[in-house]
Design a protein around this motif. Sequence first.
Motif, PDB file in Angstrom:
ATOM      1  N   LEU A  56       0.816  -1.215   0.000  1.00 50.44           N
ATOM      2  CA  LEU A  56       0.000   0.000   0.000  1.00 50.44           C
ATOM      3  C   LEU A  56       0.850   1.264   0.000  1.00 50.44           C
ATOM      4  O   LEU A  56       1.929   1.299   0.594  1.00 50.44           O
ATOM      5  CB  LEU A  56      -0.914   0.030   1.225  1.00 50.44           C
ATOM      6  CG  LEU A  56      -2.127  -0.881   1.189  1.00 50.44           C
ATOM      7  CD1 LEU A  56      -2.825  -0.877   2.547  1.00 50.44           C
ATOM      8  CD2 LEU A  56      -3.098  -0.464   0.089  1.00 50.44           C
ATOM      9  N   ARG A  57       0.338   2.273  -0.647  1.00 51.84           N
ATOM     10  CA  ARG A  57       0.980   3.583  -0.653  1.00 51.84           C
ATOM     11  C   ARG A  57       0.040   4.582   0.001  1.00 51.84           C
ATOM     12  O   ARG A  57      -1.184   4.493  -0.148  1.00 51.84           O
ATOM     13  CB  ARG A  57       1.279   4.033  -2.090  1.00 51.84           C
ATOM     14  CG  ARG A  57       2.253   3.115  -2.807  1.00 51.84           C
ATOM     15  CD  ARG A  57       3.665   3.229  -2.191  1.00 51.84           C
ATOM     16  NE  ARG A  57       4.529   2.178  -2.662  1.00 51.84           N
ATOM     17  CZ  ARG A  57       4.987   1.162  -1.924  1.00 51.84           C
ATOM     18  NH1 ARG A  57       4.640   1.058  -0.661  1.00 51.84           N
ATOM     19  NH2 ARG A  57       5.783   0.269  -2.418  1.00 51.84           N
ATOM     20  N   PRO A  58       0.613   5.563   0.738  1.00 53.35           N
ATOM     21  CA  PRO A  58      -0.224   6.588   1.372  1.00 53.35           C
ATOM     22  C   PRO A  58      -1.087   7.277   0.323  1.00 53.35           C
ATOM     23  O   PRO A  58      -0.663   7.414  -0.814  1.00 53.35           O
ATOM     24  CB  PRO A  58       0.795   7.549   1.980  1.00 53.35           C
ATOM     25  CG  PRO A  58       2.037   6.718   2.131  1.00 53.35           C
ATOM     26  CD  PRO A  58       2.018   5.737   1.006  1.00 53.35           C
ATOM     27  N   PRO A  59      -2.290   7.626   0.710  1.00 51.24           N
ATOM     28  CA  PRO A  59      -2.808   7.714   2.069  1.00 51.24           C
ATOM     29  C   PRO A  59      -3.444   6.419   2.582  1.00 51.24           C
ATOM     30  O   PRO A  59      -4.003   6.404   3.676  1.00 51.24           O
ATOM     31  CB  PRO A  59      -3.876   8.799   1.963  1.00 51.24           C
ATOM     32  CG  PRO A  59      -4.443   8.602   0.588  1.00 51.24           C
ATOM     33  CD  PRO A  59      -3.252   8.199  -0.266  1.00 51.24           C
ATOM     34  N   CYS A  60      -3.375   5.340   1.798  1.00 54.63           N
ATOM     35  CA  CYS A  60      -4.031   4.092   2.208  1.00 54.63           C
ATOM     36  C   CYS A  60      -3.235   3.374   3.291  1.00 54.63           C
ATOM     37  O   CYS A  60      -2.004   3.360   3.258  1.00 54.63           O
ATOM     38  CB  CYS A  60      -4.221   3.178   1.005  1.00 54.63           C
ATOM     39  SG  CYS A  60      -5.326   3.873  -0.249  1.00 54.63           S
ATOM     40  N   ARG A  61      -3.982   2.769   4.236  1.00 55.41           N
ATOM     41  CA  ARG A  61      -3.381   2.015   5.342  1.00 55.41           C
ATOM     42  C   ARG A  61      -4.216   0.781   5.619  1.00 55.41           C
ATOM     43  O   ARG A  61      -5.425   0.793   5.455  1.00 55.41           O
ATOM     44  CB  ARG A  61      -3.318   2.882   6.600  1.00 55.41           C
ATOM     45  CG  ARG A  61      -2.398   4.071   6.460  1.00 55.41           C
ATOM     46  CD  ARG A  61      -2.494   5.065   7.588  1.00 55.41           C
ATOM     47  NE  ARG A  61      -2.550   4.472   8.910  1.00 55.41           N
ATOM     48  CZ  ARG A  61      -2.959   5.104   9.990  1.00 55.41           C
ATOM     49  NH1 ARG A  61      -3.363   6.347   9.915  1.00 55.41           N
ATOM     50  NH2 ARG A  61      -2.981   4.518  11.167  1.00 55.41           N
ATOM     51  N   VAL A  62      -3.555  -0.270   6.091  1.00 56.87           N
ATOM     52  CA  VAL A  62      -4.240  -1.513   6.415  1.00 56.87           C
ATOM     53  C   VAL A  62      -4.460  -1.587   7.923  1.00 56.87           C
ATOM     54  O   VAL A  62      -3.633  -1.105   8.704  1.00 56.87           O
ATOM     55  CB  VAL A  62      -3.446  -2.742   5.906  1.00 56.87           C
ATOM     56  CG1 VAL A  62      -2.084  -2.845   6.564  1.00 56.87           C
ATOM     57  CG2 VAL A  62      -4.248  -4.027   6.084  1.00 56.87           C
ATOM     58  N   PHE A  63      -5.599  -2.204   8.324  1.00 58.92           N
ATOM     59  CA  PHE A  63      -5.944  -2.322   9.732  1.00 58.92           C
ATOM     60  C   PHE A  63      -6.410  -3.735  10.039  1.00 58.92           C
ATOM     61  O   PHE A  63      -7.025  -4.405   9.208  1.00 58.92           O
ATOM     62  CB  PHE A  63      -7.049  -1.319  10.104  1.00 58.92           C
ATOM     63  CG  PHE A  63      -6.617   0.107   9.953  1.00 58.92           C
ATOM     64  CD1 PHE A  63      -5.971   0.753  10.998  1.00 58.92           C
ATOM     65  CD2 PHE A  63      -6.819   0.782   8.769  1.00 58.92           C
ATOM     66  CE1 PHE A  63      -5.544   2.066  10.850  1.00 58.92           C
ATOM     67  CE2 PHE A  63      -6.397   2.096   8.617  1.00 58.92           C
ATOM     68  CZ  PHE A  63      -5.755   2.739   9.660  1.00 58.92           C
ATOM     69  N   THR A  64      -6.164  -4.162  11.264  1.00 59.74           N
ATOM     70  CA  THR A  64      -6.581  -5.479  11.742  1.00 59.74           C
ATOM     71  C   THR A  64      -8.087  -5.500  11.987  1.00 59.74           C
ATOM     72  O   THR A  64      -8.762  -4.471  11.877  1.00 59.74           O
ATOM     73  CB  THR A  64      -5.872  -5.835  13.059  1.00 59.74           C
ATOM     74  OG1 THR A  64      -6.338  -4.946  14.084  1.00 59.74           O
ATOM     75  CG2 THR A  64      -4.363  -5.740  12.943  1.00 59.74           C
ATOM     76  N   GLY A  65      -8.586  -6.640  12.391  1.00 60.81           N
ATOM     77  CA  GLY A  65     -10.003  -6.812  12.668  1.00 60.81           C
ATOM     78  C   GLY A  65     -10.462  -6.256  13.996  1.00 60.81           C
ATOM     79  O   GLY A  65     -11.537  -6.626  14.480  1.00 60.81           O
ATOM     80  N   ASP A  66      -9.701  -5.370  14.591  1.00 60.58           N
ATOM     81  CA  ASP A  66     -10.063  -4.785  15.880  1.00 60.58           C
ATOM     82  C   ASP A  66     -10.949  -3.556  15.762  1.00 60.58           C
ATOM     83  O   ASP A  66     -11.390  -3.025  16.780  1.00 60.58           O
ATOM     84  CB  ASP A  66      -8.797  -4.389  16.656  1.00 60.58           C
ATOM     85  CG  ASP A  66      -7.976  -5.583  17.054  1.00 60.58           C
ATOM     86  OD1 ASP A  66      -8.560  -6.645  17.338  1.00 60.58           O
ATOM     87  OD2 ASP A  66      -6.736  -5.476  17.070  1.00 60.58           O
ATOM     88  N   LEU A  67     -11.194  -3.097  14.536  1.00 56.71           N
ATOM     89  CA  LEU A  67     -11.956  -1.867  14.344  1.00 56.71           C
ATOM     90  C   LEU A  67     -13.340  -2.157  13.777  1.00 56.71           C
ATOM     91  O   LEU A  67     -13.513  -3.039  12.942  1.00 56.71           O
ATOM     92  CB  LEU A  67     -11.200  -0.921  13.413  1.00 56.71           C
ATOM     93  CG  LEU A  67      -9.843  -0.466  13.935  1.00 56.71           C
ATOM     94  CD1 LEU A  67      -9.110   0.344  12.880  1.00 56.71           C
ATOM     95  CD2 LEU A  67     -10.000   0.324  15.223  1.00 56.71           C
TER      96      LEU A  67
END
Length: 177
Positions: A56-67
């Motif tokens: 991924l390149r900014p502004p994109c970000r990866v997140f875990t299943g905690d959200l």
Amino acid sequence: MNAAQRALTTEEFLAWERSQPDRYEFDGTQPVAMTGGTPAHAGIAAAVIAALFNRLRPPCRVFTGDLKVLTAGGRVRYPDVTVACGPVDADGDVIVPVVVFEVMSPSSALTDRRVKLAEYAGTASIMAYVLLDQQRPEGSVFRRAGDWREERMQGAGAVLALPEIGVEMPLAAIYPG
């Protein structure tokens, strides 16, 4: 208050759930307890996160299943992996994703393919929904740009293309072995 005794609003659910020691999704009227996963499920989700983190390149970000993701119809979900490409409240617990990933188990496949697909398709920010099989290297992508028609991927040599976030990754990067 016992949240399971009457239909809740989304706001009431969020306030209630944030005070609980366990996680719950919200089906639009009542809390639904989250169950534990398997090593296969957790391993695939972790591999997706690692593969996306490096691509991924900014502004994109990866997140875990905690959200949490607030979906169409006032429902609340905890997808296995999300990608957001906009501002994120660093102290919040809700994400507005562009891409959502679910790792399917035999017990969750029907809900993932029907209920969650409809919810994610009705959520304006979500451009793609990726379903990954827990047992073998295959999956499906549903895209807003493709009128939510299923695109299948099979085998470790198949490539998961996500032009919505400028990423391509072979399924071999997600399914070790």
